[in-house]
Motif scaffolding. Sequence first.
Motif, PDB file in Angstrom:
ATOM      1  N   HIS A 114       0.812  -1.219   0.000  1.00 39.21           N
ATOM      2  CA  HIS A 114       0.000   0.000   0.000  1.00 39.21           C
ATOM      3  C   HIS A 114       0.845   1.268   0.000  1.00 39.21           C
ATOM      4  O   HIS A 114       0.295   2.375  -0.013  1.00 39.21           O
ATOM      5  N   ILE A 115       2.174   1.147   0.028  1.00 38.20           N
ATOM      6  CA  ILE A 115       3.059   2.312   0.022  1.00 38.20           C
ATOM      7  C   ILE A 115       3.472   2.621  -1.411  1.00 38.20           C
ATOM      8  O   ILE A 115       3.945   1.740  -2.136  1.00 38.20           O
ATOM      9  N   ALA A 116       3.328   3.876  -1.807  1.00 39.86           N
ATOM     10  CA  ALA A 116       3.754   4.305  -3.141  1.00 39.86           C
ATOM     11  C   ALA A 116       5.143   4.917  -3.117  1.00 39.86           C
ATOM     12  O   ALA A 116       5.924   4.732  -4.061  1.00 39.86           O
ATOM     13  N   ALA A 117       5.450   5.673  -2.071  1.00 39.70           N
ATOM     14  CA  ALA A 117       6.673   6.466  -2.104  1.00 39.70           C
ATOM     15  C   ALA A 117       7.091   6.866  -0.688  1.00 39.70           C
ATOM     16  O   ALA A 117       6.325   6.739   0.271  1.00 39.70           O
ATOM     17  N   LEU A 118       8.336   7.376  -0.614  1.00 44.17           N
ATOM     18  CA  LEU A 118       8.940   7.770   0.651  1.00 44.17           C
ATOM     19  C   LEU A 118       9.468   9.194   0.544  1.00 44.17           C
ATOM     20  O   LEU A 118       9.805   9.671  -0.543  1.00 44.17           O
ATOM     21  N   SER A 119       9.570   9.860   1.681  1.00 43.97           N
ATOM     22  CA  SER A 119      10.178  11.180   1.725  1.00 43.97           C
ATOM     23  C   SER A 119      10.714  11.418   3.128  1.00 43.97           C
ATOM     24  O   SER A 119      10.736  10.494   3.961  1.00 43.97           O
TER      25      SER A 119
END
Length: 290
Positions: free
Chosen positions: A154-159
């Motif tokens: 369910h995770i698309a991206a990180l920052s």
Amino acid sequence: MTHPRFLSFSRNGRHGYGLAVDGGVVDLSARHGATWPTLREVIEAGRLVQLAEEAKTLKPDFALDDIRFEIPIPSPEKIICVGVNFPDRNEEYKDGQAAPSNPSLFIRFPRSFTGNGQPLIRPPESPQLDYEGEIVIVIGKGGRRIAEADAFSHIAALSLCNEGTIRDWVRHAKFNVTQGKNFDNTGSIGPWLIPFTDAAQLDDIELKTRVNGEVRQIDRTSRMIFSFRKIINYISTFTTLVPGDVIVTGTPTGAGARFDPPIWLKPGDVVEVEADGLGILKNTIADEVL
């Protein structure tokens, strides 16, 4: 492995998004903005990786120095923050209590954050502006009651986030921390939005915060009290997560409030938050202009 670096920006009065490449920025919003106005819609469509592949053959449209960084997701439905998520951070409270059985959560508004390279603003109401370096996960596939085993899908991206806090304003009432966490432009998110493709990007990476070059916070995500999987599972129990939702996952020990005497951020200070594979989020400090 170098992951694609997406960013949201403003330039000459226009807001957009793009991909940082050698020599500058490929302006993806100029090419796809009619279909996907912001990176939130790109994420909802599941097109981050595809756009990164397409951009490999494109030349930059302008230099990185020609843009102003904005927070990567400009209008998320939710920004949910996790408090007290590292063992040493829990011990700072000196209340004799063991690590909590469930995450402590609070909400922040998009207006309380600014982008990489912009000043964090110290308001006139208090000098107690503090830093908190954290890792951000952005939801790509929505859901409710998401199992821990399925959470990473369910995770698309990180920052990265500097979850700046006005310390005395988190004690203005008996019950909540909302006020001290939501002064305009006291925190930052960025600089990049990094597509999430592998558990190795999260499971055991180093997170550190520097103030004027001095390391103040350092820890590893493998030591978090609540794992990224648990955080997604827990939050999605009571609220439906949707694409573009931002979850700020907790800070290590070492914030300015824990020094004796406390060391608050002051105009001219430079704060950098860094994590393996996610770059460096850098901001200065300035007083609010009234």
